[in-house]
Design a protein around this motif. Structure first.
Motif, short mmCIF file in Angstrom:
data_model
loop_
_atom_site.label_atom_id
_atom_site.label_comp_id
_atom_site.label_asym_id
_atom_site.label_seq_id
_atom_site.Cartn_x
_atom_site.Cartn_y
_atom_site.Cartn_z
N GLU A 114 0.81 -1.20 0.00
CA GLU A 114 0.00 0.00 0.00
C GLU A 114 0.85 1.27 0.00
O GLU A 114 1.67 1.50 0.90
N SER A 115 0.69 2.09 -1.05
CA SER A 115 1.30 3.41 -1.18
C SER A 115 2.82 3.40 -1.14
O SER A 115 3.44 4.42 -0.86
N TYR A 126 -2.98 8.29 -8.00
CA TYR A 126 -2.16 9.09 -7.10
C TYR A 126 -2.97 9.28 -5.84
O TYR A 126 -4.03 9.92 -5.86
N GLY A 127 -2.54 8.71 -4.74
CA GLY A 127 -3.27 8.82 -3.48
C GLY A 127 -4.48 7.91 -3.39
O GLY A 127 -5.21 7.94 -2.41
N THR A 178 -6.28 1.86 -5.58
CA THR A 178 -5.57 0.59 -5.35
C THR A 178 -6.13 -0.56 -6.16
O THR A 178 -5.40 -1.30 -6.82
N ASN A 228 0.66 1.36 5.30
CA ASN A 228 0.97 2.72 4.86
C ASN A 228 -0.20 3.44 4.20
O ASN A 228 0.00 4.34 3.38
N HIS A 229 -1.40 3.03 4.57
CA HIS A 229 -2.58 3.71 4.03
C HIS A 229 -2.74 5.08 4.68
O HIS A 229 -2.31 5.30 5.81
N TYR A 245 4.78 9.15 6.75
CA TYR A 245 4.83 8.19 5.65
C TYR A 245 6.22 7.59 5.49
O TYR A 245 6.37 6.38 5.29
N HIS A 276 0.51 3.01 -5.67
CA HIS A 276 0.48 4.43 -6.05
C HIS A 276 1.24 5.22 -4.99
O HIS A 276 1.52 4.70 -3.90
N LEU A 277 1.57 6.44 -5.28
CA LEU A 277 2.16 7.31 -4.27
C LEU A 277 1.09 7.77 -3.29
O LEU A 277 -0.09 7.87 -3.65
N PRO A 278 1.48 8.09 -2.06
CA PRO A 278 0.51 8.68 -1.14
C PRO A 278 0.17 10.09 -1.60
O PRO A 278 1.02 10.80 -2.15
N THR A 296 6.01 4.22 -9.14
CA THR A 296 6.31 3.54 -7.88
C THR A 296 7.41 2.50 -8.13
O THR A 296 7.86 2.30 -9.25
#
Length: 692
Positions: free
Chosen positions: A314-315, A352-353, A356, A478-479, A513, A546-548, A567
């Motif tokens: 995740e992220s 992005y953000g 998922t 990491n959500h 993060y 994806h990126l946070p 990523t």
């Protein structure tokens, strides 16, 4: 309305007035007729009662999923946001439910008959919603209609404990309304008759017109509301519909159950290719059978002789690559070292953000979101539930017992619980339901299960059997949000030299993060070390989805779009596999639809015609996704613009500049994807998906 006629029997007799009333001549007047405006007021009132009942039906566990803050969900909030944020989705629901109410009124032509039927249907739907949300944390979906056709006899098995009290309560409320309607019908001298004319033909014509117009409106709305750019879609958005496709309950709470339901009835999946036919698909199969034979001539292994583990982290991404951001230390040294010694690179993400499940879907199916119509925002909700054939890569491992998934969160998110069964997974271990994930430890103040615990749950399953499996892991550590969770956080973010300064909230989020990514970095290394000790061959595909969505400063610059959609990924094998340390060509850039083909190449494994196609496609186009934007993934998904295609060096490619071979591959990709998702499944009865 009425018509008066005078009659005189003689000039000395008084004039007798005869009134031909427009009311039913057989009706027994018991009171004064209700005026038309009062019917209008009562119509709106009972329409609102219906909407309130539906909102109550989905209000169970309204705070169960807390991925966002400040969300108006049910009750006053659903109405109140008209005044706080000019969001009129409550009005949209009143209009749609009211249209159905009008249709029913025209069918019966009796207000005091149609209204109890209207409320009865509403209460039944609300109770069913309540039961489904309570048991499965999932709102009613269009796919549930198929269940009613196939297995309606087992409906009672889906009722929660104490269901009879809910049913009795709803029945009691309904009976109170019925009693009220009986009284009002008695008081109303008109007895609720809606269309009243002596001319029966005229009355029938008006009823038919008033029935057909709302029916046409509702039918066209349902048909087009999920299509981006349509009048219905624009109408919904203008009144505040904000699709929240990751969570059907939250979506129903936020936008109303009826709006949420209709939005998923008829999504536009793909345009049919002009040359789509059974004959064309046979040519496609033949073309890639030949390609598979050529590829397999030099390969010596079978993919399913190993256990393959997909890890959607995740992220996960390297914060050091974000333009304008500098950290005081490296957050991912272990993953960086792993990447240097195996097949690895950067993955182009469509989100992005958020988003998922779309990356997850591409990884499991080999299909690309770039090929879908922009109206298809979430295949897990809009596509998969209605599919008759859902080929996914885990099915190459045969029986469902060989496909296991782990996700330390709600199984209903993105309708995963339902879809994973359809994909052929025997077990989907989560925090709810029949298969509870074993390890659920968290770190400090974090609300999410740690990656260490998730890896441990999967490792115990992998280690407990000699059978080869496909394992799917979707982490949550990491959500979002990133609210200073960790007690000892040594990471400090600052603006890079010459870059714009970062906001204080942005710094807090990046620091949090980065610490989480660092923990993931360590635990991923430990997980691979444990797999290295096993005697069975194991290959791991690890990628960040994806990126946070925390890089507010970087996202202000549109030149950063591509950087904010890249990523990290790697494909790694343990010692027992014989593929450890293998690096394949053209791995610097990829997208998740190619992972299965890359994995086969990394393992030197033979391929099916489908994997042969993906192998050739990846050689020509290294990565592909829908257009990318610098904003947190919403559920309008794809803005207008060109799909993103990257070459082996990561440079954007223009579709109109593809060479002839690439154009043929792209044409074939759309044919393949259309046949699987929206077409007639001609490929199903061929060997296109079969490994040799």
């Amino acid at each position: 309305m009425g018509l008066c006629v005078t009659k005189a029997t003689s000039k000395n007799e008084p004039i007798e007035e005869l009134s031909i009333a427009t009311v039913d001549p057989t009706a027994r007047k018991t009171g004064k007729e209700f005026p038309g405006w009062l019917y209008g007021v009562l119509f709106v009132l009972f329409d609102a009662v219906g909407i309130a009942a539906l909102q109550i039906g989905v209000s169970e566990s309204a705070t169960r999923v807390q991925l966002s803050n400040n969300m108006w969900l049910t009750g006053w909030g659903f109405v109140g946001k008209m005044f706080t944020s000019a969001n009129f989705v409550a009005v949209l629901n009143l209009i749609l439910w009211g249209v159905l109410y009008v249709i029913l009124l025209m069918l019966t032509n009796r207000f005091w008959v149609a209204t109890p039927i209207f409320l009865a249907v509403t209460f039944i739907v609300a109770v069913i919603e309540h039961f489904k949300v309570s048991i499965r944390y999932e709102a009613i979906l269009p796919s549930d209609l198929n269940f009613l056709k196939a297995d309606a006899g087992n409906l009672m098995s889906f009722t929660p404990p104490g269901a009879h009290w809910i049913i009795l309560g709803a029945l009691a409320v309904f009976l109170v309304f019925v009693a009220l309607f009986v009284v009002l019908n008695h008081v109303d001298g008109r007895h609720g008759r809606m269309i009243r004319f002596d001319n029966k033909g005229l009355a029938a014509g008006i009823r038919l017109m008033v029935f057909l117009l709302p029916s046409l409106f509702f039918g066209l709305y349902c048909d087009q509301v999920s299509t981006v750019g349509s009048w219905a879609n624009g109408f919904s958005k203008a009144l505040g519909d904000t699709p929240s496709m990751w969570d059907s309950v939250y979506d129903a709470q936020r936008n109303g159950p009826l709006v949420s339901f209709t939005r998923q009835l008829n999504p536009t999946i793909m345009d049919e290719p002009s040359d789509y036919s059974e004959a064309t698909m046979k040519e496609v199969v033949k073309r890639y059978e030949a390609a598979a034979e050529k590829i397999n001539a030099s390969r010596t292994k079978n993919m399913t002789d190993s256990t393959v583990v997909y890890v959607l982290s995740e992220s996960f991404s390297d914060p050091a690559r974000v333009p304008g951001v500098k950290l005081n230390k490296d957050a991912i040294p272990e993953v960086r070292a792993i990447k240097s010694g195996t097949t690895s690179g950067l993955m182009l993400s469509s989100g992005y953000g958020g988003g998922t499940a779309n990356l997850e879907y591409m990884g499991l199916s080999g299909l690309s979101m770039a090929n879908f119509d922009s109206s298809l925002t979430s295949p897990y909700q809009q596509l998969v539930p209605g599919q008759h054939w859902t080929p996914t890569i885990n099915q190459m491992w045969g029986a469902p017992k060989n496909s296991i998934a782990f996700h330390p969160y709600e199984p209903s998110m993105y309708s995963r619980a339902t879809n994973y069964k359809k994909f052929g997974f025997a077990h989907f271990y989560t925090l709810q339901g029949d298969d509870i994930i074993k390890h659920r430890d968290k770190i400090d103040r974090s609300p999410y299960v740690s990656d260490k615990a998730t890896y441990q749950s999967a490792l115990e399953d992998i280690s407990s059997t000699d059978s080869n499996q496909f394992i799917q892991i979707i982490t949550m550590q990491n959500h979002m949000p990133y609210n200073d969770w960790y007690a000892d956080n040594e990471f400090k973010a600052t603006a890079a030299d010459g870059a714009d300064s970062l906001g204080s909230d942005e710094v807090t989020a990046i620091d949090t993060y980065a610490k989480g990514a660092s923990i993931t970095d360590t635990e991923t290394k430990n997980f691979l070390d444990e797999l290295n000790k096993l005697d069975k061959p194991v290959t791991v595909v690890f990628y960040g989805d994806h990126l946070p969505g925390i890089y507010e400063t970087a996202s202000q610059d549109t030149n950063n779009s591509l950087a904010l959609h890249l990523t990290d990924y790697f494909i790694w094998s343990n010692k027992a596999s014989g593929s450890q340390g293998k690096k394949i060509d053209n791995s610097v850039y990829s997208s998740p639809n190619y992972f299965v083909a890359q994995t086969a190449e990394h393992m030197n494994a033979k391929v099916s015609p489908y994997l042969a196609f993906l192998t050739l496609m990846h050689k020509k186009v290294s990565a592909m996704e829908p257009p990318v934007v610098n904003k947190i993934q919403g559920w309008d998904r794809i803005p207008e613009g060109q799909d993103i295609y990257l070459d082996a060096a990561g440079n954007p490619m223009a579709e109109d500049e593809f060479d002839e071979q690439t154009k043929q591959l792209m044409t074939d990709y759309k044919l393949i994807q259309y046949d699987i998702t929206a077409g007639k499944n001609y490929l199903k009865d061929t060997d296109f998906m079969d490994l040799p």
